[in-house]
Design an enzyme around this catalytic site. Structure first.
Site, PDB file in Angstrom:
ATOM      1  N   CYS A   1       7.868  81.928  14.901  1.00 29.19           N
ATOM      2  CA  CYS A   1       8.633  80.733  14.549  1.00 29.19           C
ATOM      3  C   CYS A   1       8.885  79.968  15.843  1.00 29.19           C
ATOM      4  O   CYS A   1       8.257  80.237  16.860  1.00 29.19           O
ATOM      5  CB  CYS A   1       9.918  81.070  13.807  1.00 29.19           C
ATOM      6  SG  CYS A   1      11.131  81.976  14.766  1.00 29.19           S
TER       7      CYS A   1
ATOM      8  N   CYS B   1       6.135  73.838  12.519  1.00 29.31           N
ATOM      9  CA  CYS B   1       5.656  75.215  12.647  1.00 29.31           C
ATOM     10  C   CYS B   1       4.708  75.295  13.833  1.00 29.31           C
ATOM     11  O   CYS B   1       3.799  74.476  13.946  1.00 29.31           O
ATOM     12  CB  CYS B   1       4.885  75.628  11.398  1.00 29.31           C
ATOM     13  SG  CYS B   1       5.837  76.579  10.252  1.00 29.31           S
TER      14      CYS B   1
ATOM     15  N   CYS C   1       8.610  79.621   9.748  1.00 27.79           N
ATOM     16  CA  CYS C   1       9.399  78.390   9.819  1.00 27.79           C
ATOM     17  C   CYS C   1       9.366  77.681   8.467  1.00 27.79           C
ATOM     18  O   CYS C   1       8.491  77.934   7.643  1.00 27.79           O
ATOM     19  CB  CYS C   1       8.859  77.495  10.922  1.00 27.79           C
ATOM     20  SG  CYS C   1       7.089  77.330  10.844  1.00 27.79           S
TER      21      CYS C   1
END
Length: 164
Positions: A10, A90, A82
């Protein structure tokens, strides 16, 4: 067969990817191994993430927010966590790995009462745990070696599961 390496990726590596890493490693019985990283690491693991993992019975010693630049090896599978649907960018892992997306809202951005913020962390954890438990039902090492397209399809299907 070698143990498949999974990278949960993430942006900040303080909540979701940490929750996924610890949960998978705690449940996988060494059939899979997870690590986590961020494209722009926060530099700390969110205290609520640590508290939640401890409440769930997982070890949290040595957890830290890591950059993907610090990875020691190339993962076999990269799962981004994400919430691109929420407008969150992302990170794109460019290495040679099977990729999937398991979007989860960032509990670190939750606002409201303490109970509402705790609920956001619980929701993120429950979604990730549901998906990890589904992943652990698959013969990941075998699929990775013999049918990566089928594994990718399964990972994408799992990424749509909600909390049980």
């Amino acid at each position: 067969m070698k143990t498949p390496e999974i990278l949960f990726l993430c942006t900040g590596n303080s909540c979701r990817s940490i929750l996924a890493e610890v949960t998978l490693n705690g449940l996988a019985d060494a059939r899979l191994h997870a690590t986590s990283a961020g494209s722009h690491p926060a530099g700390y693991v969110h205290p609520r993430s640590i508290q939640l993992l401890q409440q769930e019975g997982f070890a949290t010693e040595g957890l830290r927010s890591k950059s993907w630049d610090d990875l020691q090896s190339t993962p076999d599978i990269v799962i981004t966590v994400c919430a691109s649907a929420a407008g969150e960018a992302c990170p794109a892992y460019l290495g040679p790995a099977l990729r999937a997306h398991w979007g989860v809202d960032d509990p670190a951005k939750a606002t409201g009462t303490e109970a509402e913020i705790d609920a956001a962390f619980q929701t993120a954890y429950r979604i990730l745990r549901t998906r990890i438990e589904a992943l652990l039902k698959l013969p990941v090492a075998e699929l990775l070696e013999k049918d990566p397209a089928q594994l990718k399809q399964e990972l994408e299907r799992i990424g749509k599961l909600e909390a049980q």
